[in-house]
Design an enzyme around this catalytic site. Structure first.
Site, PDB file in Angstrom:
ATOM      1  N   LYS A  76       0.826  -1.380   0.067  1.00 28.91           N
ATOM      2  CA  LYS A  76       0.126   0.136  -0.005  1.00 28.91           C
ATOM      3  C   LYS A  76       0.865   1.295  -0.040  1.00 28.91           C
ATOM      4  O   LYS A  76       0.547   2.087  -0.528  1.00 28.91           O
ATOM      5  CB  LYS A  76      -0.936   0.124   1.387  1.00 28.91           C
ATOM      6  CG  LYS A  76      -2.038  -0.927   1.113  1.00 28.91           C
ATOM      7  CD  LYS A  76      -3.307  -0.568   1.946  1.00 28.91           C
ATOM      8  CE  LYS A  76      -4.378  -1.514   1.642  1.00 28.91           C
ATOM      9  NZ  LYS A  76      -4.365  -2.860   2.080  1.00 28.91           N
ATOM     10  N   GLU A  98      -9.645   6.795   3.203  1.00 32.97           N
ATOM     11  CA  GLU A  98     -10.528   5.914   4.105  1.00 32.97           C
ATOM     12  C   GLU A  98      -9.602   4.870   4.507  1.00 32.97           C
ATOM     13  O   GLU A  98      -8.695   4.501   3.735  1.00 32.97           O
ATOM     14  CB  GLU A  98     -11.715   5.237   3.033  1.00 32.97           C
ATOM     15  CG  GLU A  98     -11.139   4.125   2.397  1.00 32.97           C
ATOM     16  CD  GLU A  98     -10.370   4.505   1.111  1.00 32.97           C
ATOM     17  OE1 GLU A  98     -10.181   5.850   0.948  1.00 32.97           O
ATOM     18  OE2 GLU A  98      -9.494   3.515   0.338  1.00 32.97           O
ATOM     19  N   SER A 368       1.475 -10.131  -0.828  1.00 35.14           N
ATOM     20  CA  SER A 368       0.917  -8.617  -0.726  1.00 35.14           C
ATOM     21  C   SER A 368       1.531  -7.876   0.620  1.00 35.14           C
ATOM     22  O   SER A 368       1.845  -6.565   0.628  1.00 35.14           O
ATOM     23  CB  SER A 368      -0.500  -8.458  -0.933  1.00 35.14           C
ATOM     24  OG  SER A 368      -1.061  -9.102  -0.057  1.00 35.14           O
TER      25      SER A 368
HETATM   26  C1  LIG Z   1      -5.021  -3.939   1.834  1.00 35.03           C
HETATM   27  C2  LIG Z   1      -4.495  -5.388   1.560  1.00 35.03           C
HETATM   28  C3  LIG Z   1      -4.914  -6.188   0.591  1.00 35.03           C
HETATM   29  C4  LIG Z   1      -5.996  -5.926  -0.233  1.00 35.03           C
HETATM   30  O1  LIG Z   1      -6.082  -4.822  -0.941  1.00 35.03           O
HETATM   31  P1  LIG Z   1      -5.919  -4.695  -2.695  1.00 35.03           P
HETATM   32  O2  LIG Z   1      -6.038  -3.543  -3.200  1.00 35.03           O
HETATM   33  O3  LIG Z   1      -6.901  -5.804  -3.032  1.00 35.03           O
HETATM   34  O4  LIG Z   1      -4.681  -5.380  -2.930  1.00 35.03           O
HETATM   35  C5  LIG Z   1      -4.273  -7.443   0.293  1.00 35.03           C
HETATM   36  N1  LIG Z   1      -3.105  -7.644   1.247  1.00 35.03           N
HETATM   37  C6  LIG Z   1      -2.560  -6.732   1.958  1.00 35.03           C
HETATM   38  C7  LIG Z   1      -1.443  -7.181   2.746  1.00 35.03           C
HETATM   39  C8  LIG Z   1      -3.241  -5.475   2.303  1.00 35.03           C
HETATM   40  O5  LIG Z   1      -2.726  -4.563   3.354  1.00 35.03           O
END
Ligand SMILES: *Cc1c(COP(=O)(O)O)cnc(C)c1O
Length: 386
Positions: A76, A98, A368
């Protein structure tokens, strides 16, 4: 761009500014400098040999794109830094956003602190109660957390309030959407900022494996980490793109957030300024969702994923809470990596498919984020009190 009339001038301004920002050598090099020296890019591509041995007996190779190693613990921050710079480029000195679990709020507050901007984060009061450490963290970073009491008091309502703020404050304020969601141009902007995941990964896998991957697997909340890694491979028709949604407690009932795997509650509709697939009840009201991972717990999905689904270029599936927690544990034990519960959904898909993985396949899982934030949820799920 399905937005109220009052927001249209703001969206047009962002669209025009973003076009100029993309071609501005000074601002682009400043972004690259921050990505390298502050964000921690490029993130490594790591070959998970132990996991591959466990799942396939070494028949296939599995790589993890280590987005968990980014500053603040997930992909992010890469978007938050880009949007904060875009805001500065437009001459704005205030960021709003948000947040659900708090991850995007923390990333935005971090970028605002770095660039000397004021920052207000909208958060539902139920989420504030569930995520106290992140509320405190945002405060430490100098942001104000605005409690949202309307509706279900969670993410959807926080987006509504942030959009309401923006209609009144657009002169000095930029709304930094946290995922590839919302009205145009946000799905494009967030996709572009996150496309560096795919660009890095493409070069890294060619170097490590000497070929393109057979498949790329990513979890899909709003869709930013998935579209970020997919984007560099969309033209490579031989590379399967697989998005994994939150199956929650299973597809019967509404205790899930499955919008693209054909499910009775997911229909085309408009949510927060975009036309996409949306979970809704028989009357077209936005349905509630459930997932063990807060980041996947959203009724809508980024419109570009709806397009990839409709054209068949990407395939969407789901993993349940239980499968995700199982994958979480397996990554801890085999690789010494505590993954985010969101990312665990992507790993869970690979685990479920393990018996069907063809010999010599090369699989990339987009990891992610890191899972330190999820320790309490996992303990609770497993019935342990910490
Ligand atoms: C916020 C988040 C997501 C989900 O958001 P996407 O916009 O679909 O990537 C996935 N993994 C992590 C670690 C997050 O913090």
């Amino acid at each position: 761009m399905f937005a109220p009339e009052t927001l249209m001038p703001a969206l047009a301004e962002v669209e025009a500014a973003y076009e100029l920002f993309g071609g501005d050598a000074h601002w682009q090099s400043e972004y690259r400098r921050l990505l390298e020296t502050y964000n921690g890019r490029p993130t490594p591509l790591y070959e998970a040999v132990n996991l591959a041995a466990r799942l396939t007996g070494g028949r296939a190779r599995i790589f993890l794109k280590r987005e968990d190693l980014n500053h603040t613990g997930a992909h992010k921050i890469t978007n938050a830094l880009g949007q904060a710079l875009l805001a500065r480029f437009m001459g704005k000195n205030r960021l709003i956003a948000e947040t659900g679990a708090g991850q995007h709020g923390v990333a935005t507050a971090t970028a605002a602190a770095l660039l000397g901007m004021s920052c207000d984060i909208y958060m539902g009061t139920i989420d504030m109660e569930r995520q106290k450490p992140n509320v405190f963290r945002m405060g430490l970073l100098g942001a104000r957390v605005v409690p949202v009491e309307s509706g279900g008091k969670t993410l959807k309502d926080a987006v509504n309030e942030a959009m309401r703020d923006w209609t009144k404050s657009v002169k000095d304020t930029h709304y930094a959407f946290g995922s590839a969601l919302g009205p145009h141009p946000f799905p494009t902007i967030v996709r572009d900022f996150q496309s560096i995941i795919g660009t890095e990964c493409r070069a890294q896998i060619l170097k490590a494996a000497g070929r393109l991957p057979s498949e790329i697997v990513a979890c899909v909340g709003g869709g930013s980490n998935a579209i970020g890694i997919f984007s560099a491979f969309i033209k490579d028709n031989g590379v399967k793109l697989i998005g994994v949604e939150a199956g929650g407690k299973g597809l019967r009932g509404n205790q899930h957030a499955v919008r693209l795997t054909p499910s009775p509650h997911a229909k085309p509709g408009i949510l927060h300024g975009a036309y996409s697939y949306v979970l809704q009840d028989r009357d077209g009201q936005i349905a509630d969702t459930h997932s063990v991972s807060a980041g996947l717990d959203y009724s809508g999905i980024g419109p570009e994923h709806a397009h990839l689904f409709d054209t068949g270029r990407a395939t969407y599936t789901f993993a349940t809470d239980k499968e995700a927690v199982g994958a979480f544990k397996m990554l801890c034990e085999t690789e010494g990596i505590i993954p985010a519960l969101e990312s665990s959904h992507a790993a869970a898909y690979v685990i479920k498919q393990a018996a069907k993985i063809k010999k010599d396949s090369v699989i990339v899982i987009n990891l992610s984020g890191r899972g330190d934030k999820d320790i309490e949820s996992v303990a609770k799920f497993l019935g342990t009190d910490i």
